[in-house]
Scaffold this active site. Sequence first.
Site, PDB file in Angstrom:
ATOM      1  N   HIS A 240       0.946  -1.016  -0.010  1.00 26.00           N
ATOM      2  CA  HIS A 240      -0.313   0.527   0.362  1.00 26.00           C
ATOM      3  C   HIS A 240       0.668   1.050  -0.035  1.00 26.00           C
ATOM      4  CE1 HIS A 240      -2.856   2.974   2.385  1.00 26.00           C
ATOM      5  NE2 HIS A 240      -3.659   2.761   1.202  1.00 26.00           N
TER       6      HIS A 240
ATOM      7  N   HIS B 251      -0.993  10.045  -3.529  1.00 32.88           N
ATOM      8  CA  HIS B 251      -2.709   9.842  -2.666  1.00 32.88           C
ATOM      9  C   HIS B 251      -3.632  10.661  -3.000  1.00 32.88           C
ATOM     10  CE1 HIS B 251      -5.624   8.637  -0.024  1.00 32.88           C
ATOM     11  NE2 HIS B 251      -5.874   7.844   0.217  1.00 32.88           N
TER      12      HIS B 251
HETATM   13 CA    CA Z   1      -5.259   3.530  -2.890  1.00 31.85          CA
END
Ligand code: CA
Length: 317
Positions: free
Chosen positions: A10, A52
């Site tokens: 992630h 992000h």
């Molecule tokens: Ca994402």
Amino acid sequence: MPDRPLLIAHRGASGYLPEHTQEAKALAYAMGADYLEQDIVASRDDVLIVSHDIHLDRVSDVATRFPDRHREDGRFYVRDFDLAELRTLNIHERLNQDASGPAFPGRFPVDKGNFGIVTLQQEIELIQGLNRSTGRNVGLYPEIKAPAWHRQQGVDVSSLLLAVLDQYGYRSKQDPVFVQCFDAQELKRVRGVLGCRLRLIQLVGENDWGESATDYDAMKSSRGLVDVARVADGIGPWIEQLYTPAEIDGQPVSSGLVRMAHDAGLQVHPYTFRADALPSGFDSYHELVSWFVDELGVDGLFTDFTDLTLDVLDSLG
Ligand code: CA
């Protein structure tokens, strides 16, 4: 691919290095991730950037370098800068919501290091280069960020993404790519209008997050998931949507969402497994990961800690 749930790094090895930097991606690769995640936003000159947020102010020195370039809301947008300008920024560890301190206090220091912004092309070339030099076949896991907002800004970020993926040879379900998005309308468009043949993952949020116009309450039902399965190959739910915390001394209780998704033929890749931010009802990272793998049977895990997650999976055999 391994005979265990997929490890999806992630934002890279974001538990250890500033998210979405090349350093964080190289470290996650070395730790044994199966897929590296990219969040995709567009620059003013239509270059796809790995970030992000559609904003830059939580993860860079943009406010110092370009003090006049914020919008009326005070935020600095990736979309308002050309790649050449973005290249001058120093990227740092993420700040919390009000920018008063680090989002995760135990992680890489905010005021240290020398990291740069990364384009999607640059990141694909890093992954493909490492695949060549190691003989592995690590994949990409790009997320189309805020597609409706991007269209308002005059750019079709999904089309740009598919063009770059095609350029690098990613075209079919056999290729090591999952394309993810919160916006169900956009995922339909990607599959139908844009003709994408890659594997698609429908992210599942909560209606009050304001991620998209999608109704996630309706989606989290047998009927909703059958609809998702017409377009996507899997779902990416928030881990808290999958269980109810244990009563005292009891076991957590499944929400049934994983079973319904499996019944609809969907893979399940929940987000986000963080050793330094355990969700409610779990006392250790081992307990958390092993419950989701052994009890729920998830097919993949988004994690900030590829190494610790792999340790748990190895211990489960
Ligand atoms: Ca994402």
